[in-house]
Design a protein around this motif. Structure first.
Motif, PDB file in Angstrom:
ATOM      1  N   GLY A 132      -5.738  10.393  -4.753  1.00 27.89           N
ATOM      2  CA  GLY A 132      -6.181  10.287  -3.373  1.00 27.89           C
ATOM      3  C   GLY A 132      -7.320  11.242  -3.076  1.00 27.89           C
ATOM      4  O   GLY A 132      -7.824  11.939  -3.961  1.00 27.89           O
ATOM      5  N   GLN A 145      -2.074   7.517  -4.668  1.00 25.11           N
ATOM      6  CA  GLN A 145      -1.714   6.212  -4.114  1.00 25.11           C
ATOM      7  C   GLN A 145      -0.502   5.684  -4.880  1.00 25.11           C
ATOM      8  O   GLN A 145      -0.619   5.328  -6.059  1.00 25.11           O
ATOM      9  CB  GLN A 145      -2.884   5.237  -4.226  1.00 25.11           C
ATOM     10  CG  GLN A 145      -4.232   5.795  -3.803  1.00 25.11           C
ATOM     11  CD  GLN A 145      -4.250   6.312  -2.390  1.00 25.11           C
ATOM     12  OE1 GLN A 145      -3.432   5.947  -1.564  1.00 25.11           O
ATOM     13  NE2 GLN A 145      -5.180   7.199  -2.090  1.00 25.11           N
ATOM     14  N   THR A 170       0.826  -1.204   0.000  1.00 27.70           N
ATOM     15  CA  THR A 170       0.000   0.000   0.000  1.00 27.70           C
ATOM     16  C   THR A 170       0.860   1.254   0.000  1.00 27.70           C
ATOM     17  O   THR A 170       2.041   1.207   0.354  1.00 27.70           O
ATOM     18  CB  THR A 170      -0.950  -0.003   1.222  1.00 27.70           C
ATOM     19  OG1 THR A 170      -1.935   1.011   1.063  1.00 27.70           O
ATOM     20  CG2 THR A 170      -0.187   0.233   2.499  1.00 27.70           C
TER      21      THR A 170
END
Length: 372
Positions: A108, A101, A69
Motif C-alpha cells: 500500500g 492490499q 477489495t
C-alpha cells in the motif's frame, strides 16, 4: 522426554543428588529472573489488521462496478512497535507499520515499505518526542469526529478535509496530560534545496479528555509551492472535533475551516465526466455529525456531512452514511455500510472507503475485519 540418569541420580541409590538439584534450581531461577528483567525493560509487539470485502459503486461516468477489495473499514497492515526502558522514567520507542492490499497482496501507500507509519523517539514524564513518518494532529482530530473512523463507505474524508493524514520527515512532540488537557506540535521539513519553505508543513492540537467527553482543536498548515509554481497562500485546515460517549449511545461532531490551494482537494478529479471539470475549493467549511449505537455484539453507526463551498462556484455537497457491524469475537467482526453523496453546481465528490477514492456518488460494501 528422557533424561540421562547419571546427571540427576546417584548410581547406587537412584535418589536425587541434592547438590546437583540445588544447582539446577538456582540456575533456573537465575534464568527466569534475567528473562523477566529483560521483558520488563523492553518489548516488541507484532500487530495488524486484515480487512477484505465486497464493494459496489455506482453513479460515476463509467457506470457501476463490483469488486473484492482490501482495506474497506481499516487499511490492512502489519506493524511492529516496541519500547526500551532507559531508566529514570525515560523510554525509547519505535513504530514500523506497513500497509498492504489484502485482496491482491500488493504493498500500500504507493509501494512504501513502511508507508503507514515509521518513527522512533523518546518518552518520559515530560512527554514524547518522535521523528519520522507520522499522523498529523489534525488527522487525529478528524478521526475523532467521524463515527466511521475515516473508513467504510461513510468515510468523512469523502467530503471533509483531512490534511493528508501523514507527514514525512517530521518531528512531533506530545505533552503529558494535565487534568485531562494535553497538547501536540509537529513540524515537517520540506527538504528542497534552495527553499526551506517549499513543501514544509506544521501543525498542532490542544485536546481535552475526561470520562466520556473528548474534545480537540487542531490546525494544519502546508506549503504548496513547487519548483515551477509559487502559491500566494498555504493550505490551512482548522478543525474543532469531539465525541461524547454515554455508553448506551455515542455522539461525534466536527466543524472545519479550510483555506488556500490544496486545503480541500477532490479525491477523484472528474469522476462524473462533466464538461467543465470540478474546481477544488480554496475556501470551505465542513460539518460532521455522527452517532454510534452499541447493542451488545451489534453496532449501528450513522453520519451526516456537509461541505459548504465559499468560492464563487458554490459547489456544495452533502453525504449520508449508515453502517452495521457485528462482532464475532473481540478481534473479528462482520460489517456492511452504505453512503450517498449529493453534489451541487458541478461538484465532484465521490464515495470511497479507507483506502479507495471511489468512482461515483453511491457505494455499498460488506466484509470482514480481523485484528491481531
Amino acid at each position: 522426554m528422557s533424561y540421562p540418569l547419571s546427571s540427576q541420580f546417584s548410581p547406587s541409590t537412584r535418589q536425587p543428588d541434592t547438590r546437583t538439584y540445588a544447582r539446577q534450581l538456582a540456575l533456573g531461577a537465575a534464568l527466569l529472573l534475567s528473562t523477566h528483567a529483560a521483558l520488563a525493560q523492553s518489548g516488541v509487539t507484532i500487530y495488524g489488521i486484515v480487512d477484505t470485502g465486497f464493494v459496489h459503486e455506482s453513479g460515476g461516468r463509467n457506470g457501476s462496478v463490483n469488486k473484492i477489495t482490501g482495506g474497506i473499514g481499516s487499511g490492512s497492515r502489519l506493524g511492529f512497535k516496541g519500547t526500551e526502558d532507559l531508566g529514570g522514567g525515560m523510554a525509547a520507542l519505535f513504530v514500523l507499520e506497513s500497509g498492504f492490499q489484502s485482496d491482491t497482496g500488493a504493498m500500500g501507500q504507493g509501494g512504501l515499505l513502511f508507508g503507514r507509519q515509521s518513527y522512533v523517539g523518546l518518552s518520559g514524564s515530560q512527554g514524547a518526542l518522535t521523528v519520522g513518518r507520522q499522523y498529523t494532529p489534525h488527522y487525529t482530530g478528524f478521526v475523532l469526529a467521524d463515527p466511521f473512523a475515516a473508513g467504510f463507505a461513510g468515510n468523512a474524508a469523502n467530503l471533509a478535509a483531512n490534511s493528508g493524514s501523514r507527514m514525512d520527515n517530521t518531528v512531533k512532540y506530545v505533552s503529558p496530560s494535565f487534568g485531562g488537557v494535553s497538547a501536540e506540535a509537529v513540524y515537517g521539513f520540506g527538504e528542497n534545496a534552495g527553499s526551506n519553505a517549499m513543501g514544509r508543513a506544521w501543525g498542532g492540537a490542544l485536546a481535552y479528555a475526561n470520562g466520556g467527553l473528548s474534545l480537540r482543536l487542531a490546525h494544519h498548515n502546508r506549503n504548496m509551492d513547487t519548483p515551477t509554481v509559487q502559491r500566494s497562500e498555504n493550505a490551512k485546515n482548522t478543525l474543532l472535533s469531539g465525541s461524547y460517549d454515554l455508553k448506551v449511545v455515542k455522539f461525534n461532531f466536527g466543524y472545519g475551516i479550510n483555506k488556500g490551494y490544496g486545503s480541500s482537494a477532490l479525491n477523484n478529479a472528474n469522476a462524473y465526466g462533466l464538461a467543465v471539470a470540478p474546481t477544488p475549493t480554496t475556501d470551505s467549511r465542513d460539518m460532521i455529525l455522527g452517532v454510534t449505537l452499541p447493542l451488545g455484539q451489534h453496532k449501528l453507526i450513522a453520519s451526516y456531512i456537509r461541505k459548504d463551498d465559499r468560492t464563487r462556484f458554490n459547489q456544495d455537497a452533502s453525504q449520508l452514511g449508515l453502517g452495521y457491524l457485528y462482532a464475532l469475537s473481540r478481534r473479528t467482526e462482520l460489517y456492511t455500510t452504505v453512503a450517498r453523496i449529493w453534489n451541487r453546481n458541478g461538484a465532484g465528490y465521490t464515495v470511497g472507503s479507507a483506502i479507495e477514492t471511489g468512482s461515483g456518488d453511491t457505494a455499498w460494501n460488506a466484509g470482514i475485519r480481523h485484528t491481531f
